[in-house]
Design an enzyme around this catalytic site. Structure first.
Site, PDB file in Angstrom:
ATOM      1  CG  ASP A 114      49.398  19.582  29.294  1.00  0.00           C
ATOM      2  OD1 ASP A 114      49.455  19.798  28.078  1.00  0.00           O
ATOM      3  OD2 ASP A 114      48.527  20.101  30.026  1.00  0.00           O
TER       4      ASP A 114
ATOM      5  N   GLY B 179      38.779  19.374  33.784  1.00  0.00           N
ATOM      6  CA  GLY B 179      38.517  18.068  34.367  1.00  0.00           C
ATOM      7  C   GLY B 179      37.134  17.529  34.086  1.00  0.00           C
TER       8      GLY B 179
ATOM      9  CG  HIS C 163      45.452  21.347  28.517  1.00  0.00           C
ATOM     10  ND1 HIS C 163      46.082  20.481  29.394  1.00  0.00           N
ATOM     11  CD2 HIS C 163      44.131  21.217  28.735  1.00  0.00           C
ATOM     12  CE1 HIS C 163      45.168  19.859  30.114  1.00  0.00           C
ATOM     13  NE2 HIS C 163      43.978  20.289  29.743  1.00  0.00           N
TER      14      HIS C 163
ATOM     15  CB  SER D 210      40.907  21.879  30.556  1.00  0.00           C
ATOM     16  OG  SER D 210      41.293  20.753  29.781  1.00  0.00           O
TER      17      SER D 210
ATOM     18  CG  ASN E 183      38.697  15.338  30.683  1.00  0.00           C
ATOM     19  OD1 ASN E 183      39.897  15.262  30.477  1.00  0.00           O
ATOM     20  ND2 ASN E 183      38.101  16.484  30.956  1.00  0.00           N
TER      21      ASN E 183
END
Length: 230
Positions: free
Chosen positions: A204, A93, A207, A56, A121
């Site tokens: 969040d 993801g 990002h 992402s 991730n």
């Protein structure tokens, strides 16, 4: 040719769950992306290709397509009159396992520069470091096998100490060690100057905002620009 026409945004309709993964922790939302179609007339086939292969952070999660750092790289290329087309192959993801599984499809086209941005991730989910390292090495090997002339840039990553200091420290060393082992150009830390700064990140805290992506672009260009000069 206008940047909007030159920039190609390639996404695969493949979810990490289809790869048989069972993450320990959800690092970032997995999305089923909409594929933006493009006619053959929108790109110059004479252009060389820079492919950004990542998660992402590359996809530009939460932002418009043109605000992602690969799109900003395209703007820089165009402004300098460099005949390269930047392809955004970021998938929200994505883990290194997912990336390895979709790599063959991505390599169906000729790639001159391959920017590998995966691993974050894995770290946030506590995936065994041996697995992350092995997957990244396999991706590097397959890119080289497909075309030994492809230049590979590896984006370094760091994670918060949620998984413990030992895990966090070893995770950070994966990227410079792989770069040295394989003779790759290394972006020391993709999110340098962005991570931990609320004003440059979405709510969040993971990002980058549009402004944050501009800084990420400069981090990438510091390495990529030198390669293109050669």
């Amino acid at each position: 040719m206008q940047t909007f026409l030159k920039f190609r945004y390639f996404l695969v309709l493949l979810l990490c769950s289809a790869c048989g993964e069972s993450p320990n922790k959800q690092a970032e939302p997995q999305t089923s992306p909409s594929v933006e179609t493009q006619t053959e007339t929108t790109t110059d086939n004479a252009d060389k290709v820079i492919l950004f292969f990542g998660n992402s952070l590359t996809a530009g999660y939460g932002l418009d397509t043109e605000e992602s750092f690969p799109a900003l790289i395209q703007d820089r290329l165009d402004s300098l009159g460099l005949e390269y087309t930047a392809i955004n192959s970021g998938l929200s993801g994505e883990t290194t396992t997912g990336g390895l599984n979709r790599l063959q499809w991505v390599l169906n086209q000729k790639v001159d520069v391959f920017v590998l941005e995966l691993g974050a991730n894995d770290g946030l989910r506590g995936i065994p470091l041996k697995e992350t390292r092995s997957n990244l090495q396999a991706i590097i090997d397959r890119v080289k096998e497909k075309n030994p002339e492809t230049k590979i840039v590896l984006a370094g990553m760091q994670i918060p100490p949620n998984m413990g200091q030992e895990y966090t420290k070893e995770f950070r060393t994966i990227f410079p060690e792989l770069a040295e082992k394989n003779g790759l150009q290394l972006i020391p830390f993709l999110l340098d100057g962005v991570a931990g700064r609320p004003e440059l990140n979405l709510p969040d805290g993971i990002h980058p905002t549009a402004e944050g992506q501009k800084k990420v672009m400069e981090n990438v260009w510091a390495v990529l620009g030198e390669i293109l000069k050669k």
